[in-house]
Design an enzyme around this catalytic site. Structure first.
Site, short mmCIF file in Angstrom:
data_model
loop_
_atom_site.label_atom_id
_atom_site.label_comp_id
_atom_site.label_asym_id
_atom_site.label_seq_id
_atom_site.Cartn_x
_atom_site.Cartn_y
_atom_site.Cartn_z
N THR A 143 -17.60 -7.89 7.79
CA THR A 143 -16.99 -8.20 6.49
C THR A 143 -15.47 -8.34 6.62
O THR A 143 -14.89 -9.26 6.05
CB THR A 143 -17.32 -7.12 5.44
OG1 THR A 143 -16.95 -5.84 5.94
CG2 THR A 143 -18.78 -7.11 5.11
N THR A 144 -14.85 -7.45 7.38
CA THR A 144 -13.40 -7.54 7.53
C THR A 144 -13.02 -8.82 8.26
O THR A 144 -12.06 -9.51 7.89
CB THR A 144 -12.86 -6.32 8.30
OG1 THR A 144 -13.46 -5.15 7.77
CG2 THR A 144 -11.36 -6.21 8.19
N ASP A 170 -14.50 0.29 6.07
CA ASP A 170 -15.48 -0.77 5.87
C ASP A 170 -14.95 -1.80 4.88
O ASP A 170 -14.69 -1.47 3.72
CB ASP A 170 -16.76 -0.12 5.33
CG ASP A 170 -17.93 -1.06 5.37
OD1 ASP A 170 -18.07 -1.79 6.36
OD2 ASP A 170 -18.71 -1.07 4.40
N ASP A 177 -24.40 -0.77 9.02
CA ASP A 177 -23.96 -1.98 9.72
C ASP A 177 -24.69 -2.12 11.05
O ASP A 177 -25.19 -3.19 11.40
CB ASP A 177 -22.44 -1.93 10.01
CG ASP A 177 -21.60 -2.11 8.74
OD1 ASP A 177 -22.19 -2.20 7.65
OD2 ASP A 177 -20.36 -2.15 8.86
P1 ADP Z 1 -15.89 -5.97 10.59
O1 ADP Z 1 -15.90 -5.48 9.17
O2 ADP Z 1 -15.44 -7.37 10.68
O3 ADP Z 1 -17.15 -5.69 11.31
P2 ADP Z 1 -14.75 -3.95 12.29
O4 ADP Z 1 -13.66 -3.03 11.90
O5 ADP Z 1 -16.11 -3.42 12.46
O6 ADP Z 1 -14.72 -5.14 11.27
O7 ADP Z 1 -14.28 -4.64 13.65
C1 ADP Z 1 -15.06 -5.60 14.31
C2 ADP Z 1 -14.30 -6.17 15.47
O8 ADP Z 1 -13.93 -5.15 16.40
C3 ADP Z 1 -15.14 -7.17 16.26
O9 ADP Z 1 -14.37 -8.30 16.57
C4 ADP Z 1 -15.50 -6.40 17.52
O10 ADP Z 1 -15.74 -7.23 18.63
C5 ADP Z 1 -14.27 -5.58 17.71
N1 ADP Z 1 -14.50 -4.40 18.55
C6 ADP Z 1 -15.35 -3.39 18.36
N2 ADP Z 1 -15.29 -2.49 19.36
C7 ADP Z 1 -14.36 -2.95 20.22
C8 ADP Z 1 -13.81 -2.48 21.46
N3 ADP Z 1 -14.22 -1.34 22.00
N4 ADP Z 1 -12.87 -3.24 22.06
C9 ADP Z 1 -12.44 -4.38 21.49
N5 ADP Z 1 -12.90 -4.87 20.33
C10 ADP Z 1 -13.85 -4.18 19.71
MG MG Z 2 -18.00 -3.96 11.91
#
Ligand code: ADP
Ligand code: MG
Length: 553
Positions: A98-99, A65, A393
């Site tokens: 956030t990332t 996270d 989240d």
């Molecule tokens: P953040 O802290 O930004 O929410 P995450 O590690 O949760 O970071 O990653 C979010 C990103 O991962 C988003 O761009 C989302 O669309 C992408 N994502 C989540 N699941 C999938 C998936 N199964 N295939 C492709 N992208 C995905």
């Molecule tokens: Mg996320």
């Protein structure tokens, strides 16, 4: 004027002060901010890696996270801290993304560096970024997909996408459904027809021991406490429930008073008087008609004894957050003074005891009862903590999807589409701002690029495929990180929310401009070594806290 002021600069800084101006200030700041972004990028997306963070006490957090990583990192560089704020703002405003927000900030600054090298003034960059951010917001509104607010299938996918990479994988079906149940349980239609998801009526509790798939949604509250006395009843079908935030003890001053009397009768009298006062508390509670008492503070042994005799269940040192939640659940007023308490201050609840898990379930039975508890289970503390972050989240974004009735395709689809549209928009922008708008568009593409990188997919191929799909009008084309294929991510069930995306872009843009506006860094200490024991590499300077974590990153 005096001679001095004509010839020599006036000295206003102390001897140890350090100063960096213009280019070197900008370089320094950009490098520090980018170092933060680089530190979290590898966690982005479902294939992102986790970080293990160890604090000075040896406590360990394992997480994916963004905001948690940055919170736990001991960063002591002021510019780097401005980027940490991006993550915190995003967490507060949107709960997810956030990332993403931090990664975009990093690339905005990286691209600004190139513009600065081409002698484009920071003011032009800032103004171009502002334009681009506003435009990006509108484009996201335009590509948002309308959904039915009670479309469980889509909401479940929104939850799963947000939880992805946070330990929920094995049980994502069950947890996704649970998150939707929970959000729907606290959803109300307002009088003006709008839908409100009030997460204040939802509490998350964690229990270790079982698997994440055994998590459950419960009406009311879960109180992880024991009765104060073993002779107390522990279950009630309908309990009049009293919530107190004063100690059921004698004032400390009274109890500590030294009695220096020689007459044994006087001592006896003194003890009797104390006993009398404690006895009175119990009578007051019984007179109010309470069957159950949840007390935020301590309860005297004598009071415990008499309450047990009265057949009243009492629990002490209940957390403040639990007492406040109980207030909604049982529909009670919080009593701060027994002398002025009224029977109407009490609430009504079914109270049951789970002996195995040593918890009370408290389910409101009155009309004013609100509140549900999401009981998350996981094998160990680390597992359940990460699960909680993922579920938090997910609740935020599902809540946003329910109240706005809008979602977005994920997997980088919106970033590529908005970048494409920003490049078109840039054509109509005059002067050097045009270059800044284009730089902004390029920066958004960091999201699919890093999603690919983290999944071991060639990022250049992925970007080429994505751009070509979007130029052919495939607005929802994103990256499937499982296969490396480009396709409609909405159909594939990778679904995000416009609100989080817009917030993230706005926060990234604001923070990048804040860094760019600085042309002068004046520090009371030494700028190049600020706690950095490794020294050397530009950009690492001042990231003192990160040095010690080198092995863990
Ligand atoms: P953040 O802290 O930004 O929410 P995450 O590690 O949760 O970071 O990653 C979010 C990103 O991962 C988003 O761009 C989302 O669309 C992408 N994502 C989540 N699941 C999938 C998936 N199964 N295939 C492709 N992208 C995905
Ligand atoms: Mg996320």
């Amino acid at each position: 004027m005096s001679q001095q002021m004509q010839g020599q600069p006036m000295i206003i800084l102390g001897e140890d002060a350090q100063r960096m101006k213009d280019e070197s200030a900008q370089d320094h700041n950009i490098a520090a901010a980018r170092a933060v972004a680089d530190a979290v990028r590898s966690t982005l997306g479902p294939k992102g890696m986790d970080k293990m963070l160890v604090n000075s006490l040896g406590d360990i957090v394992v997480t994916n996270d963004g905001v948690t990583i940055l919170d736990e990192m001991d960063i002591d560089n002021p510019t780097a801290e401005m980027v940490v704020e991006v993550a915190q703002t995003q967490e507060d405003e949107a709960g997810d993304g956030t990332t993403t927000a931090v990664a975009i900030t990093g690339d905005l600054l990286k691209n600004s560096e190139e513009l600065l090298e081409r002698d484009i003034h920071p003011t032009a960059i800032i103004s171009g970024f502002d334009m681009a951010a506003t435009q990006a917001r509108e484009e996201i509104d335009d590509i948002a997909i309308d959904i039915e607010k009670d479309d469980r299938e889509i909401l479940r996918r929104v939850a799963e996408t947000a939880m992805t990479g946070k330990g929920a994988e094995q049980h994502k079906d069950a947890l996704g459904a649970l998150v939707v149940d929970a959000a729907q349980a606290v959803t109300v239609e307002a009088n003006d027809g709008s839908t409100i998801v009030d997460l204040a009526y939802l509490k998350i509790e964690t229990q270790t021991g079982q698997s994440a798939g055994d998590s459950e949604l419960l009406e009311g509250a879960v109180i992880d406490k024991d009765p104060v006395h073993e002779d107390m009843p522990t279950s009630f079908e309908e309990a009049d429930t009293l919530l107190v935030d004063e100690p059921l003890e004698l004032d400390e001053t009274e109890a500590d008073t030294q009695v220096s009397v020689s007459d044994p009768d006087r001592i006896q009298e003194f003890v009797q008087q104390e006993e009398q006062e404690l006895r009175e508390m119990v009578d007051q509670i019984a007179d109010l008609g309470a069957d159950v008492v949840f007390c935020q503070k301590g309860i005297d042994d004598m009071v415990q004894h008499y309450l047990a005799k009265e057949g009243i269940l009492a629990v002490r040192r209940v957390k403040r957050s639990d007492v406040e939640f109980l207030r909604d659940v049982v529909g009670a007023k919080l009593v701060s003074d027994l002398d002025t308490a009224e029977p109407s201050d009490l609430g009504q609840a079914r109270v049951t005891r789970d002996e195995g898990e040593e918890l009370f379930y408290v389910e409101g039975t009155g009309e004013d009862s609100h509140g549900v508890t999401l009981l998350l289970r996981g094998s160990t503390e680390h597992v359940v903590d990460e699960l909680e972050r993922g579920v938090n989240d997910a609740l935020d974004v599902v809540g946003a999807a329910i109240s706005s009735g809008e979602v977005l395709p994920g997997g980088g689809a919106p970033e590529i589409e908005v970048a494409r549209r920003l490049r078109e928009f840039a054509d109509g922008v005059e002067g050097r701002e045009q270059l800044a708008v284009e730089a902004f568009a390029d920066a958004l593409e960091v999201v699919p690029r890093v999603l690919a990188e983290n999944a071991g997919i060639d990022p250049i191929d992925a970007l080429v495929d994505l751009r070509s799909a979007h130029s052919e009008g495939e607005v929802r084309a994103g990256l499937d990180v499982e296969t490396g294929d480009v396709g409609d991510t909405f159909e594939a069930g990778v679904i995000e929310t416009p609100n989080a995306k817009q917030q993230g872009i706005a926060a990234a843009s604001e923070s990048a401009t804040l860094v760019l506006k600085i042309d002068d860094v004046i520090s009371a200490g030494d700028l190049s070594t600020e706690g950095d024991d490794e020294g050397g590499a530009p950009g690492a300077g001042g990231m003192g806290g990160m040095g010690g974590m080198g092995g863990a990153m």
